[in-house]
Design an enzyme around this catalytic site. Structure first.
Site, PDB file in Angstrom:
ATOM      1  N   ARG A  76       8.799  -0.715 -11.964  1.00  0.00           N
ATOM      2  CA  ARG A  76       7.881  -0.120 -10.992  1.00  0.00           C
ATOM      3  C   ARG A  76       8.608   1.015 -10.247  1.00  0.00           C
ATOM      4  NH1 ARG A  76       6.875  -1.605  -5.212  1.00  0.00           N
ATOM      5  NH2 ARG A  76       4.867  -0.721  -4.724  1.00  0.00           N
ATOM      6  N   HIS A 120       4.350   6.464  -2.352  1.00  0.00           N
ATOM      7  CA  HIS A 120       5.289   5.589  -1.648  1.00  0.00           C
ATOM      8  C   HIS A 120       5.887   6.404  -0.495  1.00  0.00           C
ATOM      9  CE1 HIS A 120       7.979   1.840  -2.161  1.00  0.00           C
ATOM     10  NE2 HIS A 120       8.386   2.422  -1.050  1.00  0.00           N
ATOM     11  N   GLU A 165       2.172  -0.030   0.387  1.00  0.00           N
ATOM     12  CA  GLU A 165       2.300  -0.409   1.795  1.00  0.00           C
ATOM     13  C   GLU A 165       1.652   0.612   2.741  1.00  0.00           C
ATOM     14  OE1 GLU A 165       6.387  -1.289   2.709  1.00  0.00           O
ATOM     15  OE2 GLU A 165       6.485  -2.920   1.268  1.00  0.00           O
ATOM     16  N   ASN A 294       3.882  -7.268  -1.349  1.00  0.00           N
ATOM     17  CA  ASN A 294       5.297  -7.122  -1.014  1.00  0.00           C
ATOM     18  C   ASN A 294       5.611  -8.102   0.110  1.00  0.00           C
ATOM     19  OD1 ASN A 294       5.235  -5.024  -2.786  1.00  0.00           O
ATOM     20  ND2 ASN A 294       5.616  -3.410  -1.278  1.00  0.00           N
ATOM     21  N   TYR A 296       8.837  -9.989   2.391  1.00  0.00           N
ATOM     22  CA  TYR A 296      10.254 -10.147   2.749  1.00  0.00           C
ATOM     23  C   TYR A 296      10.478 -11.307   3.715  1.00  0.00           C
ATOM     24  CZ  TYR A 296      10.997  -5.803   0.318  1.00  0.00           C
ATOM     25  OH  TYR A 296      11.060  -4.857  -0.674  1.00  0.00           O
ATOM     26  N   GLU A 360       7.196  -6.428  -4.567  1.00  0.00           N
ATOM     27  CA  GLU A 360       8.517  -6.271  -3.942  1.00  0.00           C
ATOM     28  C   GLU A 360       8.918  -7.589  -3.315  1.00  0.00           C
ATOM     29  OE1 GLU A 360       9.157  -3.117  -1.078  1.00  0.00           O
ATOM     30  OE2 GLU A 360       8.049  -1.697  -2.320  1.00  0.00           O
TER      31      GLU A 360
HETATM   32  O1  IFM Z   1      12.815  -0.089   0.978  1.00  0.00           O
HETATM   33  C1  IFM Z   1      11.565  -0.582   1.350  1.00  0.00           C
HETATM   34  C2  IFM Z   1      10.489  -0.114   0.396  1.00  0.00           C
HETATM   35  O2  IFM Z   1      10.465   1.266   0.298  1.00  0.00           O
HETATM   36  C3  IFM Z   1       9.140  -0.569   0.880  1.00  0.00           C
HETATM   37  N1  IFM Z   1       9.129  -1.983   1.128  1.00  0.00           N
HETATM   38  C4  IFM Z   1      10.199  -2.543   1.908  1.00  0.00           C
HETATM   39  C5  IFM Z   1      11.537  -2.091   1.362  1.00  0.00           C
HETATM   40  C6  IFM Z   1      12.689  -2.687   2.207  1.00  0.00           C
HETATM   41  O3  IFM Z   1      12.586  -2.283   3.522  1.00  0.00           O
END
Ligand code: IFM
Length: 456
Positions: A76, A120, A165, A294, A296, A360
């Protein structure tokens, strides 16, 4: 634990143009908002820019060889809008298109499926000068760019993502201003969110017209996993407010063709939303084939007040974020795989017919190459293992999850943090560009080879 993934599960890694390509002024590319923002004093740590980044523009063959070694099924990446259409609209740059053609060809030769994201965060600066995402014309320009990219690359690239995002683009870019273009204006942020949604819908229409019927179209959202600090009505209402402006502001228009009524009420002091024109929401909810998620870390929230300027219009005065205990990454983000499971199960329940991809997931740690040239990153391996186990648990509980894209292949330009945060499973020595796979890269190769988690 016998965590095997379904046959055909897609194993990828993800990157983005401005974070890795470099060659910022080569072959006709014009500046994006991140070129400008990173040059503005004090906006990016150390004054770092994406001018050279990992120099992927020149080293993509070496990088694809690394991907092949890993056994990736998918890669990706994002297209740089101003590399393809200098200035954002008008004449096309053949050299820009040639770069992405060569990249896709090299991937296909390596047996890796190219997955292209159109946006992006690197809006051409000229379009920002004309008003940027708060203006409707930007969405229209985006659709024209999508058509150009699909015409030129649609014979090689079957999987397309419109936006990455959009919450960050709207609310960090125009709300808190910690990302490019660095504006702090609640109304501009809400207008940007709508025009990003509109851009997505218009681009889906343009892509469908230009691409073969089998093309796979998607959108990637950084959906937030919010948890109430306590089970009081006040804390639950804090979650509701954040969910409206963090998640449902995209989910409701894209999948249901409506704006969340509570969001409209919460933001009544900022706007009457009259910039949403008749027919816009029908355009936005054009059917797509998959949703990219995505993830985290989750957030715990309570009733209270947040600092301003904040990226949460209509919510900031009513919510506060409560730190989670436990381990954290170098971004100071908590390590909490249950948040991923919660998010996936929510989507299973709310959007049962939408296939999901984790587009992500990954972690930054303070990695370094030791005197032998090795990079040991056991914390990242632990993070990845725990999140893949959560994804597997979600699959077992009926989530239609089709793939996992690790963020990121390479250490890269981490936006306002510059090169100070390393998310890669391949270490990059920025002065020389030398690539060194970390222990986590070998671990991920093992996951892909067995289509499941290796024993500890
Ligand atoms: O690096 C970023 C990415 O560009 C978009 N999502 C979160 C990642 C980590 O912060």
């Amino acid at each position: 634990m016998n965590a095997h993934f379904p046959a055909g599960f897609r194993w990828g890694s993800a990157t983005a143009a401005y974070q890795i390509e470099g060659a910022a002024a080569e072959d006709g590319r014009t500046p994006s908002i991140w070129d400008s923002f990173s040059r503005a004093p004090g906006k990016v740590r150390n004054g770092d820019t994406g001018d050279v980044a990992t120099d992927h523009y020149h080293r993509f063959r070496e990088d694809i060889a690394l991907m092949k070694e890993l056994g990736l099924t998918d890669y990706r990446f994002s297209l740089s809008w101003s590399r393809i259409l200098p200035g954002g609209r008008g004449p096309v740059s053949q050299k820009g298109l040639d770069f992405y053609r060569a990249l896709a060809d090299e991937l296909l030769d390596a047996g890796i499926r190219p997955v292209a994201t159109l946006y992006h965060w690197d809006l051409p600066q000229e379009l920002e000068d004309a008003g940027g995402w708060p203006e409707r014309a930007t969405a229209e320009s985006f659709a024209a760019y999508a058509a150009v990219a699909a015409d030129a690359l649609g014979d090689r690239i079957a999987t397309w993502t419109t936006l990455n995002e959009p919450w960050c683009a709207a609310f960090l870019g125009y709300g808190s201003g910690v990302h490019a273009p660095g504006r702090a204006d609640d109304l501009a942020a809400l207008r940007a969110a709508h025009h990003l949604n509109l851009a997505h819908g218009l681009a889906v229409r343009a892509l469908r017209a230009a691409l073969p019927a089998a093309a796979e179209l998607s959108l990637t959202l950084n959906l937030h996993a919010f948890r109430a600090h306590t089970d009081t009505p006040e804390d639950r209402d804090a979650v509701r407010r954040l969910d409206a402006v963090g998640n449902r502001i995209f989910l409701d228009p894209v999948f249901h063709g409506r704006l969340p009524a509570d969001l409209v009420a919460d933001t009544a002091g900022i706007t009457d939303w009259s910039f949403v024109r008749d027919g816009d929401l029908d355009t936005v909810c054009a059917p797509i084939d998959a949703l990219g998620v995505n993830y985290y870390a989750p957030s715990v929230v309570a009733a209270g007040t947040s600092e301003t300027p904040s990226p949460w219009p209509g919510a900031a005065e009513h919510v506060r974020f409560v730190p989670l205990p436990g381990p954290r990454t170098a971004m100071d983000w908590p390590v909490d795989p249950d948040g991923l499971y919660e998010l996936l199960v929510r989507l299973r329940d709310e959007l049962p017919h939408v296939p999901l991809l984790i587009t992500e997931n990954g972690a930054a740690y303070d990695d370094y190459a030791d005197p032998e040239g090795d990079v040991h990153d056991p914390e990242r391996v632990g993070y990845l293992r725990a999140h893949l186990a959560a994804a597997h648990r979600a699959l077992a509980d009926g989530v239609d999850l089709r793939g996992y894209f690790l963020w990121s292949l390479l250490d890269n330009f981490e936006w306002a943090y510059g090169y100070g945060k390393r998310f890669g499973i391949v270490h990059v020595d920025f002065p020389t560009g030398r690539r060194t796979p970390k222990d986590s890269a070998r671990w991920y190769r093992g996951v892909i080879a067995r289509n499941g988690l290796p024993p500890r």
